[in-house]
Design an enzyme around this catalytic site. Structure first.
Site, PDB file in Angstrom:
ATOM      1  N   ARG A  18       2.184  10.177   0.997  1.00 10.20           N
ATOM      2  CA  ARG A  18       2.192   9.015   1.885  1.00 10.20           C
ATOM      3  C   ARG A  18       1.665   7.761   1.189  1.00 10.20           C
ATOM      4  NH1 ARG A  18      -2.211   7.676   2.675  1.00 10.20           N
ATOM      5  NH2 ARG A  18      -1.408   6.010   3.960  1.00 10.20           N
ATOM      6  N   GLY A  19       1.887   6.621   1.860  1.00  9.75           N
ATOM      7  CA  GLY A  19       1.571   5.335   1.232  1.00  9.75           C
ATOM      8  C   GLY A  19       2.835   4.895   0.502  1.00  9.75           C
ATOM      9  N   ALA A  20       3.233   3.644   0.762  1.00 11.08           N
ATOM     10  CA  ALA A  20       4.526   3.168   0.265  1.00 11.08           C
ATOM     11  C   ALA A  20       4.704   3.400  -1.243  1.00 11.08           C
ATOM     12  CB  ALA A  20       4.655   1.683   0.592  1.00 11.08           C
ATOM     13  N   ARG A  55      11.167   6.988   5.205  1.00 10.98           N
ATOM     14  CA  ARG A  55      10.192   5.943   5.557  1.00 10.98           C
ATOM     15  C   ARG A  55      10.878   4.582   5.425  1.00 10.98           C
ATOM     16  NH1 ARG A  55       6.034   9.496   6.442  1.00 10.98           N
ATOM     17  NH2 ARG A  55       7.153   9.569   8.393  1.00 10.98           N
ATOM     18  N   CYS A 109      -6.431   1.693   7.259  1.00 13.95           N
ATOM     19  CA  CYS A 109      -5.501   2.698   6.743  1.00 13.95           C
ATOM     20  C   CYS A 109      -5.865   3.138   5.328  1.00 13.95           C
ATOM     21  CB  CYS A 109      -4.060   2.194   6.819  1.00 13.95           C
ATOM     22  SG  CYS A 109      -2.840   3.531   6.728  1.00 13.95           S
ATOM     23  N   ASP A 178       3.371  -2.461   3.456  1.00 16.34           N
ATOM     24  CA  ASP A 178       4.619  -1.696   3.274  1.00 16.34           C
ATOM     25  C   ASP A 178       5.774  -2.609   2.935  1.00 16.34           C
ATOM     26  OD1 ASP A 178       2.944   0.145   5.226  1.00 16.34           O
ATOM     27  OD2 ASP A 178       4.389   1.355   4.100  1.00 16.34           O
ATOM     28  N   ASN A 187       2.447  -3.836   7.828  1.00 19.47           N
ATOM     29  CA  ASN A 187       1.502  -2.786   7.397  1.00 19.47           C
ATOM     30  C   ASN A 187       1.178  -1.908   8.606  1.00 19.47           C
ATOM     31  OD1 ASN A 187      -0.104  -1.597   5.271  1.00 19.47           O
ATOM     32  ND2 ASN A 187      -1.916  -2.389   6.316  1.00 19.47           N
ATOM     33  N   LYS A 188       0.399  -0.888   8.348  1.00 17.39           N
ATOM     34  CA  LYS A 188       0.035   0.098   9.368  1.00 17.39           C
ATOM     35  C   LYS A 188      -0.336  -0.552  10.702  1.00 17.39           C
ATOM     36  CE  LYS A 188      -0.622   4.116  10.654  1.00 17.39           C
ATOM     37  NZ  LYS A 188       0.456   5.090  10.500  1.00 17.39           N
ATOM     38  N   LYS A 213       7.420  -5.060  -3.351  1.00 16.66           N
ATOM     39  CA  LYS A 213       7.384  -4.914  -1.891  1.00 16.66           C
ATOM     40  C   LYS A 213       7.912  -6.155  -1.173  1.00 16.66           C
ATOM     41  CE  LYS A 213       3.779  -1.454  -1.665  1.00 16.66           C
ATOM     42  NZ  LYS A 213       2.399  -1.175  -1.261  1.00 16.66           N
TER      43      LYS A 213
HETATM   44  C1  RUB Z   1       0.376   3.521   5.112  1.00 19.49           C
HETATM   45  C2  RUB Z   1       0.122   2.063   5.055  1.00 19.49           C
HETATM   46  C3  RUB Z   1      -0.339   1.509   3.734  1.00 19.49           C
HETATM   47  C4  RUB Z   1       0.900   0.998   2.987  1.00 19.49           C
HETATM   48  C5  RUB Z   1       0.552   0.540   1.580  1.00 19.49           C
HETATM   49  O1  RUB Z   1       0.737   3.948   6.412  1.00 19.49           O
HETATM   50  O2  RUB Z   1       0.346   1.331   5.973  1.00 19.49           O
HETATM   51  O3  RUB Z   1      -1.225   0.451   3.930  1.00 19.49           O
HETATM   52  O4  RUB Z   1       1.853   2.034   2.893  1.00 19.49           O
HETATM   53  O5  RUB Z   1       0.100   1.626   0.820  1.00 19.49           O
HETATM   54  P1  RUB Z   1       1.461   5.375   6.613  1.00 19.49           P
HETATM   55  P2  RUB Z   1       0.146   1.576  -0.787  1.00 19.49           P
HETATM   56  O6  RUB Z   1       0.833   6.328   5.657  1.00 19.49           O
HETATM   57  O7  RUB Z   1       1.199   5.726   8.023  1.00 19.49           O
HETATM   58  O8  RUB Z   1       2.928   5.191   6.353  1.00 19.49           O
HETATM   59  O9  RUB Z   1      -0.740   0.449  -1.212  1.00 19.49           O
HETATM   60  O10 RUB Z   1      -0.432   2.931  -1.179  1.00 19.49           O
HETATM   61  O11 RUB Z   1       1.560   1.385  -1.199  1.00 19.49           O
END
Ligand code: RUB
Length: 273
Positions: A18-20, A55, A109, A178, A187-188, A213
């Site tokens: 998880r995480g973009a 996603r 988040c 995201d 974002n979340k 992004k």
């Molecule tokens: C994750 C979220 C993170 C972004 C950025 O939400 O909102 O802030 O994805 O993450 P979820 P990163 O896990 O519910 O999709 O900086 O790791 O790309």
């Protein structure tokens, strides 16, 4: 990490991955393996489309795939993976300059990019403290809190609705993203209310996000997830909604920390044109 497409899709769906940023990296690694064996034909198309759909709000994988679809070379996948690795370090380095000694940071988040900034400031021996929201419904903020606390950092875990209660102690709010869009920062869910609280109390609201992004897609896609994440007991008369993201308008954003520099909303909007 799963070796097959179905396994990878499932891991992303159930949020083991998880995480973009992480989703894009793991998907690119999988596609690199696939393309080395089978080239950039039908199987690549099928797999990339499927991965992109899991996603849909997170734009970074989509942006990488658009580049790969044009160039169709393994070297391009390697280049993107390298770029994502280097840019995280660059975001950390640039972002950390904004964090002064004894700063109190509030985050929401679990974002690798936002965390890279906080971790870098800590590595530079700044005596920082972090407020982490638990981030309902999946409580990814607990992951953030634990990760930072393990490093020895003072961390306070709070419920999402307590941000206003603690904001007076805070010097800076820092979140990930995201998708960076003309409408604002995606974002979340819960990021927008946090930005409003920060704005009300004149606290700067920063976003850490790779330029991969930047989201130029016409349509804003907000993924809505399983209602079971919110409430599991099914009642015919009860509707449960679970949007995963919100959009913080630019008005509330002080700067976006990218690998190319710390940008004003105006700079970013120009890049989106
Ligand atoms: C994750 C979220 C993170 C972004 C950025 O939400 O909102 O802030 O994805 O993450 P979820 P990163 O896990 O519910 O999709 O900086 O790791 O790309």
């Amino acid at each position: 990490m799963p070796n097959d497409l179905e396994g990878l899709v499932k891991s992303v769906k159930v949020m083991e991955i998880r995480g973009a940023r992480k989703i894009a990296i793991e998907s690119l690694k999988f596609l690199r393996k696939l393309c080395k064996k089978k080239g950039f034909g039908r199987e690549f198309n099928r797999a990339s489309k499927k991965l992109e759909k899991v996603r849909p709000t997170a734009v970074v994988l989509h942006n990488c795939l658009e580049i790969i679809r044009k160039e169709k070379k393994i070297e391009i996948i390697n280049k993107l993976l390298r770029q994502l690795r280097i840019s995280e370090k660059e975001i950390a380095r640039r972002g950390s300059r904004l964090i002064k000694n004894k700063y109190v940071i509030m985050t929401h988040c679990h974002s690798k990019e936002a965390l890279s900034v906080i971790k870098q400031a800590w590595k530079e021996k700044k005596k920082i403290k972090v407020y982490a929201t638990e981030t309902e419904p999946k409580e990814q903020g607990i992951k953030t809190a634990k990760e930072l606390a393990k490093m020895g950092m003072p961390v306070i875990l709070i419920v999402d609705s307590a941000t206003e209660f603690f904001i007076k102690d805070v010097d800076i709010v820092l979140v990930g993203t995201d998708a960076i869009r003309k409408e604002g920062i995606v974002n979340k869910i819960g990021t927008y209310p946090l930005a409003v609280v920060a704005w009300e109390h004149k606290k700067p609201f920063y976003v850490a996000g790779d330029t991969l992004k930047l989201d130029k897609r016409k349509k804003l896609i907000i993924e809505e997830r399983d209602p079971d994440e919110v409430y599991v007991e099914h009642m015919k008369t009860l509707e449960v909604r679970n949007p995963a993201f919100d959009v913080t308008p630019w008005k509330y954003v002080k700067r976006v920390i990218t690998e190319k520099g710390v940008l004003t909303p105006g700079n970013v909007k120009k890049m989106l044109k």
